[in-house]
Design a protein around this motif. Structure first.
Motif, PDB file in Angstrom:
ATOM      1  N   ALA A   1       0.195 -11.762  -1.143  1.00  0.00           N
ATOM      2  CA  ALA A   1      -0.343 -10.540  -0.536  1.00  0.00           C
ATOM      3  C   ALA A   1       0.579 -10.078   0.574  1.00  0.00           C
ATOM      4  O   ALA A   1       1.112 -10.887   1.342  1.00  0.00           O
ATOM      5  CB  ALA A   1      -1.742 -10.785   0.008  1.00  0.00           C
ATOM      6  N   CYS A   2       0.783  -8.777   0.653  1.00  0.00           N
ATOM      7  CA  CYS A   2       1.640  -8.204   1.689  1.00  0.00           C
ATOM      8  C   CYS A   2       0.928  -8.294   3.039  1.00  0.00           C
ATOM      9  O   CYS A   2      -0.251  -7.947   3.158  1.00  0.00           O
ATOM     10  CB  CYS A   2       1.964  -6.752   1.350  1.00  0.00           C
ATOM     11  SG  CYS A   2       2.968  -5.931   2.612  1.00  0.00           S
ATOM     12  N   HIS A   3       1.642  -8.747   4.064  1.00  0.00           N
ATOM     13  CA  HIS A   3       1.054  -8.880   5.393  1.00  0.00           C
ATOM     14  C   HIS A   3       0.850  -7.525   6.070  1.00  0.00           C
ATOM     15  O   HIS A   3       0.089  -7.437   7.034  1.00  0.00           O
ATOM     16  CB  HIS A   3       1.953  -9.750   6.274  1.00  0.00           C
ATOM     17  CG  HIS A   3       2.015 -11.183   5.838  1.00  0.00           C
ATOM     18  ND1 HIS A   3       0.998 -12.078   6.076  1.00  0.00           N
ATOM     19  CD2 HIS A   3       2.961 -11.882   5.159  1.00  0.00           C
ATOM     20  CE1 HIS A   3       1.314 -13.262   5.589  1.00  0.00           C
ATOM     21  NE2 HIS A   3       2.497 -13.172   5.016  1.00  0.00           N
ATOM     22  N   GLU A   4       1.504  -6.489   5.577  1.00  0.00           N
ATOM     23  CA  GLU A   4       1.414  -5.172   6.203  1.00  0.00           C
ATOM     24  C   GLU A   4       0.355  -4.288   5.555  1.00  0.00           C
ATOM     25  O   GLU A   4      -0.463  -3.687   6.240  1.00  0.00           O
ATOM     26  CB  GLU A   4       2.783  -4.472   6.148  1.00  0.00           C
ATOM     27  CG  GLU A   4       3.839  -5.100   7.024  1.00  0.00           C
ATOM     28  CD  GLU A   4       3.505  -4.993   8.492  1.00  0.00           C
ATOM     29  OE1 GLU A   4       3.097  -3.888   8.929  1.00  0.00           O
ATOM     30  OE2 GLU A   4       3.641  -5.998   9.209  1.00  0.00           O
ATOM     31  N   CYS A   5       0.367  -4.181   4.212  1.00  0.00           N
ATOM     32  CA  CYS A   5      -0.538  -3.249   3.531  1.00  0.00           C
ATOM     33  C   CYS A   5      -1.569  -3.949   2.657  1.00  0.00           C
ATOM     34  O   CYS A   5      -2.374  -3.282   1.997  1.00  0.00           O
ATOM     35  CB  CYS A   5       0.256  -2.238   2.699  1.00  0.00           C
ATOM     36  SG  CYS A   5       1.136  -2.968   1.289  1.00  0.00           S
ATOM     37  N   ASP A   6      -1.552  -5.306   2.640  1.00  0.00           N
ATOM     38  CA  ASP A   6      -2.538  -6.102   1.889  1.00  0.00           C
ATOM     39  C   ASP A   6      -2.464  -5.916   0.377  1.00  0.00           C
ATOM     40  O   ASP A   6      -3.432  -6.212  -0.322  1.00  0.00           O
ATOM     41  CB  ASP A   6      -3.966  -5.798   2.367  1.00  0.00           C
ATOM     42  CG  ASP A   6      -4.187  -6.222   3.811  1.00  0.00           C
ATOM     43  OD1 ASP A   6      -3.604  -7.243   4.217  1.00  0.00           O
ATOM     44  OD2 ASP A   6      -4.935  -5.529   4.527  1.00  0.00           O
ATOM     45  N   LEU A   7      -1.364  -5.440  -0.141  1.00  0.00           N
ATOM     46  CA  LEU A   7      -1.218  -5.304  -1.584  1.00  0.00           C
ATOM     47  C   LEU A   7      -1.120  -6.689  -2.222  1.00  0.00           C
ATOM     48  O   LEU A   7      -0.318  -7.523  -1.800  1.00  0.00           O
ATOM     49  CB  LEU A   7       0.030  -4.487  -1.928  1.00  0.00           C
ATOM     50  CG  LEU A   7       0.363  -4.347  -3.422  1.00  0.00           C
ATOM     51  CD1 LEU A   7      -0.713  -3.552  -4.140  1.00  0.00           C
ATOM     52  CD2 LEU A   7       1.732  -3.696  -3.607  1.00  0.00           C
ATOM     53  N   LEU A   8      -1.948  -6.944  -3.215  1.00  0.00           N
ATOM     54  CA  LEU A   8      -1.924  -8.211  -3.930  1.00  0.00           C
ATOM     55  C   LEU A   8      -1.059  -8.064  -5.179  1.00  0.00           C
ATOM     56  O   LEU A   8      -1.230  -7.109  -5.948  1.00  0.00           O
ATOM     57  CB  LEU A   8      -3.339  -8.633  -4.328  1.00  0.00           C
ATOM     58  CG  LEU A   8      -3.481 -10.006  -4.995  1.00  0.00           C
ATOM     59  CD1 LEU A   8      -3.099 -11.112  -4.018  1.00  0.00           C
ATOM     60  CD2 LEU A   8      -4.904 -10.195  -5.512  1.00  0.00           C
TER      61      LEU A   8
ATOM     62  N   TYR B   1       7.840  -4.000   2.984  1.00  0.00           N
ATOM     63  CA  TYR B   1       7.845  -5.156   3.888  1.00  0.00           C
ATOM     64  C   TYR B   1       8.422  -6.375   3.172  1.00  0.00           C
ATOM     65  O   TYR B   1       8.124  -6.612   1.995  1.00  0.00           O
ATOM     66  CB  TYR B   1       6.415  -5.438   4.354  1.00  0.00           C
ATOM     67  CG  TYR B   1       6.277  -6.628   5.270  1.00  0.00           C
ATOM     68  CD1 TYR B   1       6.561  -6.524   6.617  1.00  0.00           C
ATOM     69  CD2 TYR B   1       5.834  -7.853   4.771  1.00  0.00           C
ATOM     70  CE1 TYR B   1       6.420  -7.616   7.467  1.00  0.00           C
ATOM     71  CE2 TYR B   1       5.693  -8.949   5.611  1.00  0.00           C
ATOM     72  CZ  TYR B   1       5.979  -8.822   6.952  1.00  0.00           C
ATOM     73  OH  TYR B   1       5.838  -9.896   7.781  1.00  0.00           O
TER      74      TYR B   1
ATOM     75  N   CYS C   1       5.092  -0.768   0.556  1.00  0.00           N
ATOM     76  CA  CYS C   1       5.534  -0.414   1.908  1.00  0.00           C
ATOM     77  C   CYS C   1       6.935  -0.914   2.243  1.00  0.00           C
ATOM     78  O   CYS C   1       7.479  -0.563   3.290  1.00  0.00           O
ATOM     79  CB  CYS C   1       4.542  -0.939   2.943  1.00  0.00           C
ATOM     80  SG  CYS C   1       4.456  -2.747   3.031  1.00  0.00           S
TER      81      CYS C   1
ATOM     82  N   GLU D   1      -0.343  -3.102  -9.218  1.00  0.00           N
ATOM     83  CA  GLU D   1      -1.763  -3.078  -8.936  1.00  0.00           C
ATOM     84  C   GLU D   1      -2.589  -3.056 -10.216  1.00  0.00           C
ATOM     85  O   GLU D   1      -3.702  -3.568 -10.255  1.00  0.00           O
ATOM     86  CB  GLU D   1      -2.104  -1.863  -8.072  1.00  0.00           C
ATOM     87  CG  GLU D   1      -1.535  -1.950  -6.654  1.00  0.00           C
ATOM     88  CD  GLU D   1      -1.919  -0.758  -5.825  1.00  0.00           C
ATOM     89  OE1 GLU D   1      -2.603  -0.924  -4.805  1.00  0.00           O
ATOM     90  OE2 GLU D   1      -1.535   0.355  -6.229  1.00  0.00           O
TER      91      GLU D   1
ATOM     92  N   CYS E   1       7.678  -5.796  -0.673  1.00  0.00           N
ATOM     93  CA  CYS E   1       6.470  -5.157  -1.167  1.00  0.00           C
ATOM     94  C   CYS E   1       6.832  -3.823  -1.828  1.00  0.00           C
ATOM     95  O   CYS E   1       7.529  -3.002  -1.206  1.00  0.00           O
ATOM     96  CB  CYS E   1       5.480  -4.930  -0.023  1.00  0.00           C
ATOM     97  SG  CYS E   1       3.993  -4.021  -0.502  1.00  0.00           S
TER      98      CYS E   1
END
Length: 219
Positions: free
Chosen positions: A20-27, A46, A44, A6, A41
């Motif tokens: 981007a993670c589909h679960e927690c939106d981490l870029l 994922y 999380c 991050e 990810c």
């Protein structure tokens, strides 16, 4: 301690290097994978995407197997009912007709779409997409068909229909003599092959191949 993903300068990177993670939106920066590796990810856990070996060839084999199983799964008897000297062979198609003839046309249409029409359409879309990659022709049409396939994914409900069949078998076993037909084996096999296909047919590799960035998607 800050997350190194991050805190890294991602703003200046081009979009094709980001994911981007589909679960927690981490870029995060898109990692480069080798064969049989997968990216997860860091926040999380994922699974972002995987790089599977021979994805096109293996997926084609599974799609063809599913298409071969489609007809016997839907038109061979799932179970044979023996009651009061009468015999009845029940298939998926006769179930649809039975609902329609009983005055439940709306339910019959839903069952037909979710258990027969949409699963077949999904398989045909997958077959066409894989052929456009394998033959390296019409990839723009392949992109359109793959988008259609993703819209159809939530409407093919073979597992729901299978649960309904199993519930019916449990309830009827004490009322009549039942014998399971070859259609049930084919139906379960079709469901398992489609689940396997979902695992093997890596969406990330298919999208990349369709966009023309990876002409060796079948490797």
């Amino acid at each position: 301690m800050s997350d190194p993903v991050e805190s890294s300068p991602l703003v200046d990177l081009p979009l094709d290097q980001l994911v981007a993670c589909h679960e927690c939106d981490l870029l995060m920066r898109k990692p480069v994978l080798k064969h049989d590796e997968k990216a997860e990810c860091p926040r999380c856990g994922y699974e972002l995407y995987a790089h599977r070996h021979n994805v096109v060839q293996r997926s084609l084999a599974l799609v063809l197997a599913a298409l071969l199983l489609y007809v016997p799964a839907n038109f061979l008897p799932i179970m044979q009912l023996h009651l009061l000297g009468q015999n009845a062979d029940d298939t998926v198609w006769t179930g649809v007709l039975g609902l329609y003839n009983s005055g439940m046309a709306g339910v019959a249409v839903v069952v037909f779409l979710c258990s027969m029409a949409i699963p077949l359409l999904k398989l045909l879309c997958q077959l066409a997409v894989l052929l456009t990659i394998r033959l390296n022709v019409g990839r723009s049409y392949g992109l359109l068909l793959y988008r259609i396939y993703h819209h159809l994914r939530d409407w093919g409900m073979l597992e729901v229909y299978l649960m309904g069949v199993l519930v019916a078998i449990v309830k009827l076993v004490d009322l009549a003599e039942l014998s399971l037909g070859l259609g049930l084996l084919c139906f379960i096999s079709l469901l398992l092959v489609q689940v396997w296909l979902e695992v093997v047919m890596s969406p990330h590799q298919i999208w990349v191949a369709l966009s023309g960035e990876d002409v060796h998607a079948g490797d």
